[in-house]
Design a protein around this motif. Sequence first.
Motif, mmCIF file in Angstrom:
data_model
loop_
_atom_site.group_PDB
_atom_site.id
_atom_site.type_symbol
_atom_site.label_atom_id
_atom_site.label_comp_id
_atom_site.label_asym_id
_atom_site.label_seq_id
_atom_site.Cartn_x
_atom_site.Cartn_y
_atom_site.Cartn_z
ATOM 1 N N PRO A 121 0.813 -1.219 0.000
ATOM 2 C CA PRO A 121 0.000 0.000 0.000
ATOM 3 C C PRO A 121 0.845 1.267 0.000
ATOM 4 O O PRO A 121 1.924 1.314 0.598
ATOM 5 C CB PRO A 121 -0.835 -0.123 1.275
ATOM 6 C CG PRO A 121 -0.120 -1.127 2.124
ATOM 7 C CD PRO A 121 0.557 -2.061 1.187
ATOM 8 N N ARG A 122 0.332 2.272 -0.690
ATOM 9 C CA ARG A 122 0.981 3.580 -0.789
ATOM 10 C C ARG A 122 0.162 4.637 -0.074
ATOM 11 O O ARG A 122 -1.054 4.499 0.074
ATOM 12 C CB ARG A 122 1.114 3.992 -2.256
ATOM 13 C CG ARG A 122 2.449 3.741 -2.925
ATOM 14 C CD ARG A 122 2.831 2.306 -3.009
ATOM 15 N NE ARG A 122 4.074 2.134 -3.777
ATOM 16 C CZ ARG A 122 4.746 1.001 -3.854
ATOM 17 N NH1 ARG A 122 4.289 -0.084 -3.230
ATOM 18 N NH2 ARG A 122 5.869 0.918 -4.537
ATOM 19 N N ASP A 123 0.852 5.707 0.369
ATOM 20 C CA ASP A 123 0.133 6.829 0.960
ATOM 21 C C ASP A 123 -0.406 7.719 -0.156
ATOM 22 O O ASP A 123 -0.157 7.453 -1.349
ATOM 23 C CB ASP A 123 1.027 7.597 1.942
ATOM 24 C CG ASP A 123 2.181 8.356 1.276
ATOM 25 O OD1 ASP A 123 2.092 8.680 0.076
ATOM 26 O OD2 ASP A 123 3.177 8.640 1.970
ATOM 27 N N PRO A 124 -1.165 8.774 0.147
ATOM 28 C CA PRO A 124 -1.745 9.611 -0.910
ATOM 29 C C PRO A 124 -0.725 10.266 -1.828
ATOM 30 O O PRO A 124 -1.065 10.673 -2.945
ATOM 31 C CB PRO A 124 -2.530 10.662 -0.116
ATOM 32 C CG PRO A 124 -2.946 9.945 1.130
ATOM 33 C CD PRO A 124 -1.760 9.094 1.471
ATOM 34 N N ASP A 125 0.530 10.377 -1.389
ATOM 35 C CA ASP A 125 1.581 10.933 -2.236
ATOM 36 C C ASP A 125 2.264 9.869 -3.084
ATOM 37 O O ASP A 125 3.162 10.178 -3.869
ATOM 38 C CB ASP A 125 2.637 11.647 -1.386
ATOM 39 C CG ASP A 125 2.141 12.987 -0.853
ATOM 40 O OD1 ASP A 125 1.157 13.517 -1.411
ATOM 41 O OD2 ASP A 125 2.743 13.492 0.110
ATOM 42 N N GLY A 126 1.867 8.609 -2.913
ATOM 43 C CA GLY A 126 2.446 7.530 -3.698
ATOM 44 C C GLY A 126 3.640 6.845 -3.060
ATOM 45 O O GLY A 126 4.252 5.962 -3.672
ATOM 46 N N THR A 127 3.994 7.227 -1.840
ATOM 47 C CA THR A 127 5.119 6.613 -1.137
ATOM 48 C C THR A 127 4.654 5.361 -0.399
ATOM 49 O O THR A 127 3.607 5.386 0.248
ATOM 50 C CB THR A 127 5.721 7.608 -0.127
ATOM 51 O OG1 THR A 127 6.143 8.787 -0.819
ATOM 52 C CG2 THR A 127 6.917 6.992 0.600
ATOM 53 N N PRO A 128 5.414 4.263 -0.467
ATOM 54 C CA PRO A 128 5.008 3.049 0.262
ATOM 55 C C PRO A 128 4.858 3.324 1.752
ATOM 56 O O PRO A 128 5.678 4.026 2.357
ATOM 57 C CB PRO A 128 6.157 2.075 -0.012
ATOM 58 C CG PRO A 128 6.761 2.551 -1.295
ATOM 59 C CD PRO A 128 6.647 4.040 -1.269
#
Length: 294
Positions: A121-128
């Motif tokens: 899963p990624r955060d809203p910024d696309g970082t894992p």
Amino acid sequence: MSPPVLRFAPSPTGALHLGHALSALLTHDAARARGGRFLLRIEDIDRTRCRPAFEQGIQDDLAWLGLAWERPVRRQSDNFADYRAAARELANLGLLYPCTCTRAEIAGTVAALEETEGPWPRDPDGTPLYPGTCRPHEPVRPDIGLAEAGHHALRLDMRRAAALAGSLSWIEHGDAFYDRASAPVEHIVAEPARWGDVVICRKETPTSYHLSVTVDDALQGITHVTRGRDLYDATAIHRLLQTLLGLPAPNYAHHRLLMNDDGHKLSKTRGDTGLAALRDAGRTPADIRRMVGL
């Protein structure tokens, strides 16, 4: 009713560009249209990238644009004690834990997990999301001083924090806030768990962006947080911290972003043209307003 209090809060890590000008002008004009107060805050917790020359350049650029702000200016590096105290509150609640993982180590762990478990899963910024390598099984009460001394960072145990805070939301005005005195609002459900165990105290610093901005907005009595749409999702973390720390919740108005020819938002790190360079090239404050769509 007290007048609204708005703020423009740049980081002195480079020259202001047109995207900053848009945010500053929108905030300043909205405050003046409502008979409110306009504050300037210098967000300089990054001791390695922030420079006094950039801070002076920020004030020079804003003055050239015709903006006026209250004095004194709040500088985050002068107020670490405020952030340290807030972090200690979170630590005493058993919501922080020390993390020694480097970015490379986190990336390696996530890559290994994706090989066996599929997409991580990624955060809203696309970082894992942080994989929880250092997360303790039971709540701990870490020493804030050890993080500040550089031994480790401190992360928020998101599962425990979200459970303690309960359901969260914020009042969002959006771009309409800048166009009229009375703007329609939305009640947005905040989902801080989408960010995972965020860093609250960075290594060698008793704070992070999320903690310092939350504390500053409360201490300065900010009634309306005006900022770019790129920070819209981060509001969920700030609402969580406000609730955990017993701080007031301001209204929010996330405005449009200026994009370059590549479709990316304007950025200091990408070398987008600064206001000082535009001024030196003969542009006027009126030109800047037209260039940002005002």
